[in-house]
Design an enzyme around this catalytic site. Structure first.
Site, PDB file in Angstrom:
ATOM      1  N   GLU A  61      14.007 -59.356 -41.772  1.00 41.41           N
ATOM      2  CA  GLU A  61      13.233 -59.960 -42.867  1.00 41.41           C
ATOM      3  C   GLU A  61      11.767 -59.590 -42.831  1.00 41.41           C
ATOM      4  OE1 GLU A  61      15.862 -61.334 -41.585  1.00 41.41           O
ATOM      5  OE2 GLU A  61      17.033 -61.742 -43.370  1.00 41.41           O
ATOM      6  N   HIS A 130      21.331 -73.137 -44.740  1.00 43.20           N
ATOM      7  CA  HIS A 130      21.640 -72.269 -45.887  1.00 43.20           C
ATOM      8  C   HIS A 130      21.626 -73.013 -47.212  1.00 43.20           C
ATOM      9  CE1 HIS A 130      22.951 -69.427 -42.832  1.00 43.20           C
ATOM     10  NE2 HIS A 130      23.177 -68.517 -43.751  1.00 43.20           N
TER      11      HIS A 130
END
Ligand SMILES: Cc1ncc(C[n+]2csc(CCOP(=O)(O)OP(=O)(O)O)c2C)c(N)n1
Ligand SMILES: Cc1ncc(C[n+]2csc(CCOP(=O)(O)OP(=O)(O)O)c2C)c(N)n1
Ligand SMILES: [Mg+2]
Ligand SMILES: [Mg+2]
Lengths: 326, 335, 326, 335
Positions: A61, A130
């Site tokens: 990321e 999530h």
């Protein structure tokens, strides 16, 4: 009347339209190429634009967003995907310390025209890591524009503005809305960033909502209409620029405000909006200002527990009733 | 990883004298920055690069004017090596309107974008993926440009370093990672917290990068290593990692006397001052004292004038606090 | 009367007291050992407790906080230092997704008794990446306790509570206060987390403040006393647990509230506090609720520019005057 | 890095049969999880480990009961290998009050803390520093415990991986990093985004860790590699990295059919099913069909009962949403 479009398809449509008009637009992210994205929001891009404009990345990321920043500083308009918004935490240095400060701290020498797209929000039973609505994470940092569309046409129109923007934009796509349908975007559809819209006019109570909470608020407004409570729903569309004016004007008419937000109550964006209204709109208020936000706990896995934590139509209906009765 | 022992090849006197002048300009500017900090004219903090000059000048002289450079908070030498004037650097440190960043960046963020010196970054390691991104952009635009990221030994233990090297390698990006290994982080020796002897070079193979360890105080050795790396990059053969061993002459920052460094170690490195090494080589090449003194005099004057210029410049306008957040020049975030 | 102690020395004193009483307390961070910390807040710890309890780390913020988490889950009470709070962005995944969720998402199987200490805030001319007040970053995430003392005695007393806490605590030490002096902490001094204190009683306007803005508010209150405006200053001490009750009670007496916070207005913690008062305290309000926060720009380097952006005594005095006159 | 080719040494029939039974228990539980997902009884998502059984069972059987295990969202096999019952795992997936985490974690976060199985982590790579921290704690407390972190090939490109390896190496921590290299991330092959051939093992030397590549479908080979690593760790010789090559039998998650994987590749790996390999070896060791069938029958019954138990268990109580955020059991954040 044209067929309805899904929110999911509107994402790839919005990106594709900009890639067609501007060769400097490039995409990068995990599984966005051949796989078309794990949420199928980049389907068709690799086929149409080829591997020089659609790049599958490693699970890195920091490298994804950092590379997008370097590319944006040197002539491209990268569109970086961070698969789940929870993972913005893994590259938060770029969102908090690098991207939003670069132009300012160089005295205006550099611009960073990039978009970081990410799937945000809960309600799907994906658990604590999530499912978060994290628009408040980036809202803590001046220098980022923040877009969070609530319907397919806005997805396309706001994507156009985001990619054309010379400022960095974090673009939140709501997981819970991907399957939802709406009017398709007309060609050349552009929705400027920072313009809220009254999604439903009403006279008794104003609800300020964003992304997933807009359909929630509209559903609540329908139910409340049955008992003659007239709700005005403002779809903020963006947190930065924040169209506080539209909310203040609406409260000027209704004199009651409920903010419905999916992020947690503590540190949620609604607090900032409420603080603006409690100051500049104070004299228009006939009732306390209330917020329906996620409770201040992590998001539990089980549906029945998750519904306890995040905003629901029932909670909104109940809150509006109490405000209207105040 | 190769350790280049080869004596750095012949270089003609004229070009070496030019490199010497650039290094001296950096050294004298850093001295001026230190003096101004001591006299209270420079606020906040500074991280001086005296001792690192050969890395900046050796690398910069191997690059094209349009190549990209990314530096750290210890970046005055890179700004100057890429063409920032001592005056605009010192003005930035002194909070003047004429500063490189209009006094909104400060010592840690010197940037000279019109020369593609794309910033000084104060979060350790953060600029390595950014430099990879600039290289990716150059590759996609087909410009033949190279991006160079300078970073310290301490940056080799942070995650962004690994992510940047892998991405640059797998995408074959025209980027050069140049570690200025001065053997210390702030006050702690790098070896005490690092699993390998060469904090940068020993990590290169993990991402299939070629690596070189060079004498970072030998401006010619650095120059040649970067020439080789830039050739590889422009030929489409991807990134290179260079670990340049050097030493800082001041402490880490501000008034740090650097007492945590053994005296004999300091003495050893002062012996190996990059300016002295270059002066000696110039002597071998037949450049006489007069020529050197001429250069030294002109640099001294340049920096004296730069200090005057900076001191005399107008203070930054407080109203600047509310400009240039957005590309339209404004800082408005709401209606 | 005992000599005054500095805020800086109170930090090492507070840590040392806990290390003496509990052998499971260990420290890790960059330059905290032989160097005594770059802010000299860990001076003496290595000498007194040795290398098995005071660990210098590499520049690896994720490893520092991640390792602290693993150690906390297995019987130790780690105290991790992140040198500047801006660098919390480099390990934000641990603060946002791991540490605060571990106990909850395992159904209570695991506790994470750790402290992350960090030097927070501006006013020293360190520029955009070393000056931020980022307590609002962690305030967006349920599951972390957040302490931010304003004086030396509280530093010691809150450090004791933080290290003894079985819950994770982020402990903000304000850079601008390190040199400030105050009464030293008595022995065995413990200040429970989540108890605000009225730092100065008053009757006209309530100021809610935290850490650096407490001395700012007190200085403003002094000046305002000259024109017969009586200001009550509430030192929140912690953001989580948030002692909203003490603020609501104070506003119940003054009917006017000003929140003074160093983090940016957008997404600042004051918004959440205001939203509580605008709801639960609505009927006690005789004036708009105002906030003095940092303006929504990165922090500029030059002192004169930085003062434009962050709260100052002048800004607080002016805001209180306008509220009192309302 | 060494690639251990040596045929895994002799192991007696009884213990191998026991390992087989554990692997089979995992396989059957995963099948049940898949069926229940398909029938709508399991919400959210699942990441099944069928195919990876030999890694979990081989490693776990080489550890002490009090050693620490950290797994990923693909962690059912590790929870079971460390003693979680199929019933409490399935109950968790089915949002039941009797679930391992009271249905607050779900499939991605199975945890069995009373067995020191300290969690399943759904942020790729995040648990590697955490495992290093548990090892640091064991070292400081002098318990002789080892921490094992299992992670995927995709995790080797994220920064936390590098930071964890360096810290573990320089502090000589008793931690074992076990990569389950199944050659794919979600839908993308690891080789397409990685600069080296062995995503984990080829990175070990960068932090001076010894590394081994082992056949992750050979339960004995995994067992022996972990025995060696655990000995090193307990002897105070620091961390080891093991890359176990394996393959998933289902798609990445939920209903993914895994169509991005070439048929012949899938066929090759199905041939090398860890259960089949173990069955063959058991045959060579003289274990007859009846013995195998007895094991298979008992495992089948165990899992059938577990499914019944889970289906029959009470749903999680919605009030649980507001418990256990803080150590005192509450979730109160303000007065
Ligand atoms: C992510 C991060 N962690 C810590 C710091 C604080 N810090 C600033 S400079 C420095 C030392 C860096 O050492 P090195 O990389 O060797 O560079 P040098 O200063 O020696 O040139 C540290 C720890 C930082 N700026 N960023
Ligand atoms: C930091 C982060 N980035 C991305 C993801 C989304 N994601 C979940 S699993 C996965 C693939 C991981 O592949 P690998 O490490 O090989 O493990 P496997 O699933 O193959 O067992 C990805 C990208 C994540 N969970 N965390
Ligand atoms: Mg260094
Ligand atoms: Mg994999």
């Amino acid at each position: 009347m044209a067929d309805l479009s899904t929110y999911r398809d509107a994402v790839s449509e919005g990106i594709a339209r900009e890639m067609r008009r501007d060769p400097d637009v490039v995409c990068l992210g995990e599984d966005i190429g051949a796989a078309g994205g794990v949420f199928k929001t980049t389907v068709g891009l690799l086929d149409e634009f080829g591997p020089n404009r659609v790049w599958d990345t490693p699970i890195s990321e920091q490298a994804i967003v950092g590379a997008a920043m370097g590319a944006a500083m040197t002539g491209l308009r990268p569109v970086a995907e961070i698969m789940f918004s929870d993972f913005l935490a893994c590259c938060y240095d770029y969102l908090a310390n690098e991207i939003p400060k670069m132009r300012y701290m160089t005295g205006g020498q550099v611009t960073v025209p990039l978009v970081v797209r990410t799937a945000n929000g809960g309600g799907l039973g994906f658990g604590a890591q999530h499912s978060q609505a994290v628009e408040n994470w980036v809202f803590t940092v001046p220098g980022l524009k923040i877009a969070a569309p609530s319907n397919p046409a806005d997805v396309v129109g706001m994507m156009a503005s985001a990619i054309r923007s010379d400022d960095p934009v974090v673009f939140f796509e709501h997981k819970g809305l991907f399957a939802s349908k709406g009017e398709p975007a007309p060609s050349d559809h552009v929705v400027p960033l920072g313009e809220a819209v009254v999604a439903r006019p009403g006279s008794d109570v104003t609800i300020a909502a964003l992304a997933s909470t807009v359909p929630l608020a509209l559903a609540a407004a329908d139910r409340l209409a049955a008992d003659d409570i007239s709700v005005e729903v403002v779809d903020l569309r963006c947190l930065v620029p924040l169209d506080a004016r539209t909310v203040l004007d609406s409260v000027g008419r209704t004199s009651r405000l409920l903010v419905v937000e999916e992020n947690p109550f503590q540190g949620g964006w609604g607090g900032t909006l409420v603080s603006i209204v409690a100051d500049e709109g104070f004299e228009t208020l006939d009732a306390p200002i209330r917020r329906v936000a996620a409770d201040c706990v992590p998001l539990p896995f089980a549906d029945a527990l998750e519904d306890e934590v995040i905003p629901t139509v029932d909670k909104v209906v109940d809150a509006v009733r109490r405000l209207a009765a105040y | 990883m190769t350790v280049s022992t080869e004596q750095s090849a012949a270089v003609d006197a004229a070009s070496l004298l030019d490199l010497y002048q650039q290094m001296l300009l950096i050294r004298e500017t850093e001295k001026a920055a230190f003096d101004q900090f001591m006299s209270g004219k420079v606020k906040g903090t500074t991280h001086l690069a005296a001792g690192h000059e050969a890395v900046a000048v050796g690398a910069s002289s191997a690059l094209r004017d349009d190549d990209y450079v990314f530096a750290t908070y210890r970046g005055h030498h890179h700004a100057i090596a890429r063409g920032a004037s001592p005056g605009e650097c010192l003005a930035e440190l002194m909070s003047k309107a004429t500063g490189l960043c209009k006094a909104k960046g400060g010592s840690m963020h010197l940037t000279k974008a019109d020369h593609n010196m794309l910033g000084s970054y104060a979060i350790v390691g953060a600029h390595l993926p950014i430099a990879a991104g600039a290289a990716w952009s150059a590759k996609l635009r087909g410009t033949g440009q190279v991006a160079v990221a300078f970073f310290g030994d301490g940056a080799t233990n942070i995650g962004a370093f690994h992510e940047a090297l892998n991405l640059a390698s797998v995408w074959k990006l025209p980027v050069i990672f140049v570690c200025e290994n001065n053997f210390y982080m702030e006050y702690t020796p790098i070896r005490s917290v690092t699993s390998v002897a060469h904090p940068a070079a020993d990590r290169a193979s993990a991402n299939a990068l070629p690596a070189e360890v060079v004498d970072g105080n030998d401006v010619v050795a650095v120059h040649e290593a970067v020439v080789r790396a830039a050739e590889r990059a422009r030929a489409g053969n991807g990134p290179t990692l260079i670990e340049a061993e050097t030493y800082r002459h001041y402490g880490h920052s501000r008034t740090d006397p650097g007492k945590y460094r053994p005296e004999d170690e300091v003495a050893y490195w002062m012996e190996r001052d990059p300016l002295r090494i270059t002066r000696d080589r110039l002597g071998e090449l037949g450049v006489d004292r007069d020529a050197l003194e001429a250069v030294e005099a002109s640099v001294a004057k340049t920096v004296r004038d730069a200090v005057e210029e900076a001191l005399g410049a107008p203070d930054a306008d407080p109203a600047e606090a509310f400009t240039d957040m957005w590309a339209d020049g404004s800082a408005t975030w709401r209606t």
